[in-house]
Design an enzyme around this catalytic site. Structure first.
Site, PDB file in Angstrom:
ATOM      1  N   SER A 574       0.779  -1.103   0.073  1.00 40.15           N
ATOM      2  CA  SER A 574      -0.011   0.108  -0.023  1.00 40.15           C
ATOM      3  C   SER A 574       0.951   1.370  -0.129  1.00 40.15           C
ATOM      4  O   SER A 574       1.762   1.427  -0.817  1.00 40.15           O
ATOM      5  CB  SER A 574      -1.043  -0.004   1.285  1.00 40.15           C
ATOM      6  OG  SER A 574      -1.923   0.750   1.079  1.00 40.15           O
ATOM      7  N   ASP A 655      -8.432  -5.142  -6.382  1.00 40.89           N
ATOM      8  CA  ASP A 655      -7.884  -3.912  -5.668  1.00 40.89           C
ATOM      9  C   ASP A 655      -8.498  -2.772  -6.215  1.00 40.89           C
ATOM     10  O   ASP A 655      -7.986  -2.165  -7.221  1.00 40.89           O
ATOM     11  CB  ASP A 655      -6.300  -3.937  -5.400  1.00 40.89           C
ATOM     12  CG  ASP A 655      -6.157  -2.759  -4.444  1.00 40.89           C
ATOM     13  OD1 ASP A 655      -6.973  -2.015  -4.165  1.00 40.89           O
ATOM     14  OD2 ASP A 655      -4.845  -2.693  -4.205  1.00 40.89           O
ATOM     15  N   HIS A 687      -7.128  -5.581  -1.915  1.00 41.96           N
ATOM     16  CA  HIS A 687      -5.994  -4.987  -1.381  1.00 41.96           C
ATOM     17  C   HIS A 687      -5.088  -5.694  -0.456  1.00 41.96           C
ATOM     18  O   HIS A 687      -3.820  -5.723  -0.267  1.00 41.96           O
ATOM     19  CB  HIS A 687      -6.223  -3.623  -0.534  1.00 41.96           C
ATOM     20  CG  HIS A 687      -5.291  -2.484  -0.625  1.00 41.96           C
ATOM     21  ND1 HIS A 687      -4.701  -2.132  -1.500  1.00 41.96           N
ATOM     22  CD2 HIS A 687      -4.839  -2.102   0.638  1.00 41.96           C
ATOM     23  CE1 HIS A 687      -3.693  -1.135  -1.124  1.00 41.96           C
ATOM     24  NE2 HIS A 687      -3.900  -1.104   0.278  1.00 41.96           N
TER      25      HIS A 687
END
Length: 727
Positions: A574, A655, A687
């Site tokens: 991330s 995602d 994600h």
């Protein structure tokens, strides 16, 4: 535990029983919990609901039926749970001893969860569950849904998809009912949608659950997105109450319209509405800033449910920031107007206490239990607190903070004299205030792990103005005088932190047992070090945090002689993936033998494809066309001409927060430039990589990649020679 292996491997991590938070009966003598285990031999998961007898330490099975979940106590000897089938959900009730003799108290035609119960004066119970509601307000039933003849979707406003799914007309709702005795058995009344016709949705997706609402004898309190604001560009949620003197007895007649609680000057997210134990007062959190999901939670109290417009702000300050410089995460009401909060502090989730009495709450909350990672605190009838927690070596610990450990809040304004302790497993029970109840992994020893492997360091950060905290995790076979390659972990968020808590996705122990010293720093933007430190990342994505990481690398090089700095690798997901891409284009990137980016940002302008646009608008400092220089300043793609370090890219197709094209673009650059690189993708993950078989492949790919460049044996080659022996 049934897993035995030569060392703590990904298979051990992913096969280990995962135990839920504990749910104690009123005196804490019995603990309900659920546990799941995945078998890579059978390629299947088994789940059980069990009860722990605290005195004997023995556990017994409540149910292993497929679809059974969310066990709750009706009384100290009676259990309620949900049992979801293909077309309906059964509400089952039975004795804790011999639950095989349970019965169906009612059947719900649809999928529901997030059960909450409240005891009523007449021996009945109020019950709340959540589920998807159709536009007409009825509980959605997938089996009865008419399938369209086309696959097309037409939208006319933002928020067309969220997290990992496309948005439909069905919305989350809270459904209420009562459980009353009919003879010697409980019977469930008809469900009523408390949000019907209100245009409100609760719990708030994607992560809202039981923390988004609460019930008492007088009704319901919940949080919901402001219906007048688009959720793609706003974080504002409001607190609503639906109450009446005889709320549950009048439920069949209808439900009052939700009342919006006024919170003047606070335009951000309001969360964690929680009734006190008498059903009189309500506590909740609220943030000042709309569009900033990591603003500080501040504490508010509604002293009297009959007047929900009367709201008290605890620990307010003239600058609006609040005098308690922590952002609490959960609320537990105690006796005598005590109130407890979990909050991050220096890489731990700890427990704090205060008074909810506005006249006595001039002093900010005091630390009473130092984490670990405390995930829940439940009040028992004698005033003790039952705690569920984890740590870097322990995946589930149950403990108790006895009422005798507390000294009453003094009458002179709320001063405290409370015991501090580190609740991490492995500490001598005689020296800690909390009482050991149950460890799922025997304080990590089942995994071959111990607290001796963990250290903490603080190093000067950017411009030497602040100090940065980092966790250091060593191999279990660590030997003085030996050198070990470095695995430099960069966390996501960016407003997040590496904590002393368990994870099945980024677990430092797995990497340490490969032979690395793992260093996990919490640079500028991290949470738990004061709100100013968190806020400082705004407009600084590749600035102050990058400088902190450079300083951290230099500190490791100069102060940790057991680290072979010449065999360093770096990994992040991330925002941590963004930072890997940023590092790749800058000087620090040349210090690593290999990099790993999981679901990271390649191009800042691609953030316009994200579902939650408020996030880049806030962190970058304006919309793309309002601040093009700010968007360009920290764009990793601008420095693609410098990319040279071998790099593994991972990005999954579901995602929708950071679209998969970001991973493909980064991989394409690496390939065109001739940089050794790999690309791993999962079409069915979001994600995060959550499915056990996918997670195992993730670990195999990552470990093989970094081990080759760090001079360690590839994990899959080691496993082929040694294997993990399971019984």
């Amino acid at each position: 535990m049934t897993i035995r292996a030569n060392k703590f491997t990904p298979e051990v991590l992913l096969s280990a029983p995962r135990r839920s938070e504990g749910n104690p009966n009123s005196d804490g003598s019995k603990i309900l919990y659920s546990t799941s285990t995945y078998s890579f031999e059978e390629h299947a998961k088994t789940s059980e609901i069990r009860v722990l007898d605290v005195k004997s330490g023995e556990t017994s099975l409540i149910s292993d039926s497929e679809g059974a979940s969310e066990p709750q106590w009706l009384d100290d000897d009676t259990v309620l749970l949900l049992s979801e089938g293909k077309e309906a959900t059964s509400v089952k009730v039975g004795p804790v001893k011999g639950f095989g003799n349970s019965y169906d108290a009612g059947t719900i035609k649809g999928s529901v969860g997030n059960v909450k119960l409240v005891s009523l004066d007449d021996g009945a119970y109020g019950i709340a569950v959540t589920g998807k509601a159709t536009p007409s307000g009825d509980l959605y039933n997938e089996k009865e849904d008419k399938k369209p003849q086309t696959s097309g979707r037409l939208y006319n406003s933002l928020f067309v998809r969220h997290w990992d799914h496309w948005v439909t007309d069905n919305r989350n709702a809270i459904f209420l009912a009562t459980l009353k005795k009919d003879g010697d058995k409980y019977k469930l009344s008809q469900l009523k949608n408390a949000l019907k016709g209100s245009q409100l949705e609760s719990p708030v997706e994607p992560f809202g659950g039981t923390d988004n609402f609460d019930i008492s004898s007088h009704g319901l309190v919940f949080t919901a997105k402001d219906p007048d604001l688009n959720p793609a560009t706003h974080t504002k949620t409001n607190i609503y109450t639906v109450t009446a003197k005889d709320f549950w007895s009048e439920l069949s007649k209808g439900i009052n319209e939700p009342f919006k609680v006024p919170i003047h000057g606070f335009e951000g997210a309001s969360t964690r509405p929680t009734w006190d134990n008498e059903g009189k007062a309500i506590a909740f959190f609220s943030m000042r800033t709309d569009g900033y999901e990591s603003d500080k939670n501040q504490v508010f109290i509604i002293p009297d449910w009959t007047n929900p417009g009367w709201v008290q702000h605890l620990w307010a300050s003239e600058d609006g920031k609040g005098s308690w410089d922590r952002s609490p995460q959960s609320i537990t009401w105690g006796a005598n107007q005590e109130i407890y909060f979990t909050a991050e502090e220096a890489g731990r989730i700890s427990l704090f206490a205060s008074s909810s009495d506005f006249s006595k709450s001039t002093r900010t909350p005091k630390l009473i239990v130092k984490g670990g990672g405390i995930s829940s605190a439940i009040l028992l009838k004698d005033g003790s607190l039952f705690l569920s927690s984890s740590s870097l070596i322990e995946n589930s610990l149950y403990s108790m903070l006895p009422a005798s450990a507390f000294l009453e809040i003094s009458a002179n304004g709320g001063s405290y004299s409370l015991p501090l302790n580190d609740s991490a497993p492995g500490q001598d029970p005689a020296t800690r205030a909390t009482k050991y109840v149950s460890s799922n992994t025997r304080s990590g020893s089942t995994f071959g792990l111990s607290r001796d492997q963990i250290e903490e360091i603080w190093f000067p950060g950017a411009n030497n103005k602040t100090y940065v905290h980092a966790w250091v995790f060593k191999p279990s076979n660590f030997k003085k005088g030996h050198k070990y390659p470095l695995a430099y972990f960069i966390h996501g968020g960016p407003q997040g932190a590496w904590e002393d808590s368990w994870s099945t996705r980024w677990n430092p122990a797995v990497f340490a047992e490969q032979g690395y010293v793992v260093v996990a720093p919490n640079p500028t933007g991290s949470t738990g070090y004061g709100q100013d430190f968190t806020d400082a990342i705004k407009g600084q994505w590749g600035g102050l945090p990058y400088q902190d990481l450079v300083k951290g690398f230099e500190y490791i090089k100069e102060n940790l002689p057991y680290v072979d700095i010449e065999r360093s690798v770096a990994l992040g997901a991330s925002y941590g993936g963004y930072m890997m891409n940023w590092i790749q284009g800058h000087d620090l990137g040349r210090q690593f033998k290999a990099l790993v980016t999981h679901d990271g940002v390649f191009s800042m302008t691609a953030q316009m494809a994200s579902e939650e646009l408020y996030f880049p608008f806030h962190d970058i400092g304006g919309k793309l066309w309002e601040n093009p220089e700010g968007w360009a300043q920290w764009d990793p793609s601008r420095f693609a001409g410098n990319w040279a370090t071998p790099h593994l890219i991972i990005h999954s197709e579901k995602d929708y927060r950071l679209t998969m094209n970001e991973g493909l673009a980064a991989f394409n650059v690496l390939q065109v430039r001739g940089v050794p690189s790999q690309f791993l993708t999962f079409p069915d993950e979001n994600h995060w990589v959550l499915k056990p078989e996918n997670s195992l492949l993730w670990h195999e790919t990552v470990l093989d990649w970094i081990n080759e460049y760090a001079g360690l044996e590839k994990y899959t080659e080691w496993r082929a020679k040694n294997g993990a022996v399971r019984k």
